[in-house]
Design a protein around this motif. Structure first.
Motif, mmCIF file in Angstrom:
data_model
loop_
_atom_site.group_PDB
_atom_site.id
_atom_site.type_symbol
_atom_site.label_atom_id
_atom_site.label_comp_id
_atom_site.label_asym_id
_atom_site.label_seq_id
_atom_site.Cartn_x
_atom_site.Cartn_y
_atom_site.Cartn_z
ATOM 1 N N SER A 1 6.581 5.911 3.727
ATOM 2 C CA SER A 1 5.911 7.208 3.629
ATOM 3 C C SER A 1 6.402 8.141 4.724
ATOM 4 N N PHE A 2 7.042 9.245 4.350
ATOM 5 C CA PHE A 2 7.602 10.174 5.321
ATOM 6 C C PHE A 2 6.529 11.102 5.897
ATOM 7 N N ASP A 3 5.563 10.523 6.604
ATOM 8 C CA ASP A 3 4.563 11.354 7.280
ATOM 9 C C ASP A 3 5.101 11.897 8.605
ATOM 10 N N ASN B 1 8.182 3.166 11.900
ATOM 11 C CA ASN B 1 9.458 3.273 12.605
ATOM 12 C C ASN B 1 10.347 4.258 11.860
ATOM 13 N N ASN B 2 11.553 4.452 12.395
ATOM 14 C CA ASN B 2 12.507 5.347 11.744
ATOM 15 C C ASN B 2 13.314 4.591 10.684
ATOM 16 N N ILE B 3 14.062 5.310 9.874
ATOM 17 C CA ILE B 3 14.816 4.718 8.768
ATOM 18 C C ILE B 3 15.874 3.701 9.237
ATOM 19 N N PRO B 4 16.738 4.025 10.233
ATOM 20 C CA PRO B 4 17.732 3.035 10.658
ATOM 21 C C PRO B 4 17.114 1.720 11.130
ATOM 22 N N SER B 5 16.008 1.792 11.864
ATOM 23 C CA SER B 5 15.358 0.573 12.334
ATOM 24 C C SER B 5 14.737 -0.203 11.167
ATOM 25 N N PHE B 6 14.196 0.520 10.199
ATOM 26 C CA PHE B 6 13.623 -0.082 8.999
ATOM 27 C C PHE B 6 14.678 -0.897 8.248
ATOM 28 N N HIS C 1 0.823 -1.204 0.000
ATOM 29 C CA HIS C 1 0.000 0.000 0.000
ATOM 30 C C HIS C 1 0.862 1.261 0.000
ATOM 31 N N GLN C 2 0.490 2.213 -0.823
ATOM 32 C CA GLN C 2 1.113 3.530 -0.784
ATOM 33 C C GLN C 2 0.305 4.393 0.191
ATOM 34 N N ILE C 3 0.953 4.814 1.256
ATOM 35 C CA ILE C 3 0.258 5.620 2.263
ATOM 36 C C ILE C 3 0.542 7.087 1.983
ATOM 37 N N LYS C 4 -0.391 7.722 1.286
ATOM 38 C CA LYS C 4 -0.245 9.127 0.912
ATOM 39 C C LYS C 4 -1.135 10.046 1.742
ATOM 40 N N SER C 5 -2.125 9.460 2.413
ATOM 41 C CA SER C 5 -3.059 10.240 3.225
ATOM 42 C C SER C 5 -3.609 9.335 4.319
ATOM 43 N N PRO C 6 -4.223 9.897 5.364
ATOM 44 C CA PRO C 6 -4.814 9.068 6.417
ATOM 45 C C PRO C 6 -5.835 8.066 5.875
ATOM 46 N N GLU C 7 -6.531 8.429 4.813
ATOM 47 C CA GLU C 7 -7.535 7.529 4.235
ATOM 48 C C GLU C 7 -6.914 6.222 3.747
ATOM 49 N N ASP C 8 -5.640 6.278 3.350
ATOM 50 C CA ASP C 8 -4.964 5.076 2.855
ATOM 51 C C ASP C 8 -4.715 4.060 3.961
ATOM 52 N N LEU C 9 -4.800 4.486 5.214
ATOM 53 C CA LEU C 9 -4.580 3.582 6.349
ATOM 54 C C LEU C 9 -5.823 2.761 6.688
ATOM 55 N N GLU C 10 -6.972 3.160 6.170
ATOM 56 C CA GLU C 10 -8.223 2.491 6.514
ATOM 57 C C GLU C 10 -8.185 1.014 6.119
ATOM 58 N N GLY C 11 -8.478 0.169 7.086
ATOM 59 C CA GLY C 11 -8.486 -1.268 6.860
ATOM 60 C C GLY C 11 -7.130 -1.934 6.968
ATOM 61 N N ASN D 1 15.117 -0.681 -4.225
ATOM 62 C CA ASN D 1 13.894 -0.261 -4.940
ATOM 63 C C ASN D 1 12.718 0.027 -4.008
ATOM 64 N N VAL D 2 13.034 0.556 -2.831
ATOM 65 C CA VAL D 2 11.971 1.013 -1.939
ATOM 66 C C VAL D 2 11.459 2.345 -2.464
ATOM 67 N N GLN D 3 10.149 2.490 -2.551
ATOM 68 C CA GLN D 3 9.550 3.727 -3.053
ATOM 69 C C GLN D 3 9.283 4.673 -1.889
ATOM 70 N N PHE D 4 9.845 5.882 -1.963
ATOM 71 C CA PHE D 4 9.654 6.890 -0.921
ATOM 72 C C PHE D 4 8.460 7.773 -1.280
ATOM 73 N N LEU D 5 7.616 8.013 -0.290
ATOM 74 C CA LEU D 5 6.440 8.857 -0.471
ATOM 75 C C LEU D 5 6.522 10.033 0.500
ATOM 76 N N TYR D 6 6.133 11.211 0.048
ATOM 77 C CA TYR D 6 6.211 12.421 0.869
ATOM 78 C C TYR D 6 4.831 13.069 0.925
ATOM 79 N N PRO D 7 3.967 12.554 1.791
ATOM 80 C CA PRO D 7 2.588 13.052 1.858
ATOM 81 C C PRO D 7 2.488 14.410 2.530
ATOM 82 N N ASP D 8 1.323 15.008 2.419
ATOM 83 C CA ASP D 8 1.027 16.270 3.090
ATOM 84 C C ASP D 8 0.819 15.972 4.581
ATOM 85 N N LYS D 9 1.770 16.405 5.406
ATOM 86 C CA LYS D 9 1.707 16.090 6.841
ATOM 87 C C LYS D 9 0.526 16.769 7.527
#
Length: 335
Positions: free
Chosen positions: A238-240, A220-225, A166-176, A297-305
């Protein structure tokens, strides 16, 4: 049969920790005979982690300051148990020190809950202005009534969501979505408030849980990831940056009270000096880890915080119903 096997595995783990603790107590008694005090320092991170590197710097500094009278022996990789288990060992005096997330410490000392409030800290500079000021000093001392004394804060970056499919770009993307959280009420409330389904579980169980679709993602944070290898399974980060929960170096008050005034001074100085190094190690590690994730090939996402912050607002509102917590939050906001 399966239950019996699980019980056997669990008992082996408990038995191993009991043997470790008994060994430590024996070594402590031997050290007393040589006028050398050994501080047993347990934590759950790998030796490649920037926090472990800072702890080793603290160890070296303390040995020099004390002329060898105070020695730190480090047990990384969760050898002596989970964060909660190690904190309990500190409380009874079986070991001396640990490094834990402030979120884990809040289960023992409630004042630390403030560090887990989503979007309370504006940025890293604001975070450390608070932690290294009057509020931070009060927090470190707030756990003494629970037999735990904070020595300093370490940088643990910002925590963000990552997922398998899942691409988490907004809170709605977390549903379910089933999102693994720490066993901390604030973390659970945050994910549920944002629309996800919080699933608390031990960090060591998460890789398998992700593989087997027990959970859809985590935070989690990047180093732990990277050090957890979760990026092998999860390809969306997703850098929320919902929270900036620091790590805390803690000593059990039972051991602290055995130290002389000069020994306490040496230890506090060594801890404080390690903070600047840990921050630098953290910065370097994040830069290196980002390169690793790009190659994977991890995709970074920068949503509107602001969307996440708005949806998470009820958590702060709930916390501010407590007059003491409200005063702290307002003081932090004014920094």
């Amino acid at each position: 049969m399966l239950i019996h096997k699980m019980y056997t595995i669990a008992w082996k783990g408990i038995r191993t920790r009991i043997l470790w603790v008994c060994t430590l107590l024996l070594l402590q008694s031997c050290a007393l005979e040589t006028n050398t005090k050994v501080l047993y320092f347990a934590h759950s991170l790998p030796v490649t982690h920037p926090v472990h590197r800072a702890i080793m710097d603290m160890k070296e500094s303390l040995a020099k300051k004390s002329g060898g009278q105070l020695q730190i022996k480090v047990f990384p990789d969760g050898q002596l148990g989970t964060e909660r288990e190690v904190l309990e060992l500190l409380q009874i005096g079986s070991i001396s020190m640990t490094k834990v997330s402030a979120a884990s410490l809040s289960n023992f000392a409630p004042d630390y809950q403030v560090t887990s409030i989503p979007y309370l800290f504006r940025d890293r500079e604001h975070l450390f202005k608070v932690l290294e000021g009057e509020i931070g000093k009060e927090l470190l001392m707030s756990s003494t009534e629970y037999l735990l004394r904070g020595l300093c804060f370490y940088d643990a970056g910002a925590r963000s969501f990552y997922a398998k499919n899942h691409q988490i770009k907004s809170p709605e993307d977390l549903e379910g979505m089933k999102i693994r959280t720490m066993n901390d009420q604030m973390s659970v409330d945050m994910v549920n408030t944002l629309g996800g389904s919080a699933t608390p579980m031990a960090y060591g169980e998460l890789y398998t849980a992700l593989q087997q679709n027990v959970v859809d993602g985590a935070e989690n944070n990047i180093p732990s990831f990277v050090t957890s290898n979760h990026y092998e399974v999860c390809k969306y980060y997703s850098f929320d940056e919902h929270t900036m929960v620091p790590d805390v170096v803690v000593i059990g008050t039972r051991f602290w009270e055995t130290l002389s005034d000069i020994e306490k001074e040496w230890l506090q100085e060594a801890a404080d000096e390690s903070v600047a190094k840990q921050k630098q190690y953290w910065k370097e590690t994040v830069a290196e880890n980002m390169k690793v994730l790009e190659k994977a090939n991890v995709q970074f996402l920068y949503p509107d915080k602001s969307e996440f912050s708005k949806n998470a607002a009820p958590i702060m509102e709930k916390m501010m119903k407590d007059e003491k917590m409200k005063a702290v939050i307002e003081k932090i906001r004014s920094e």
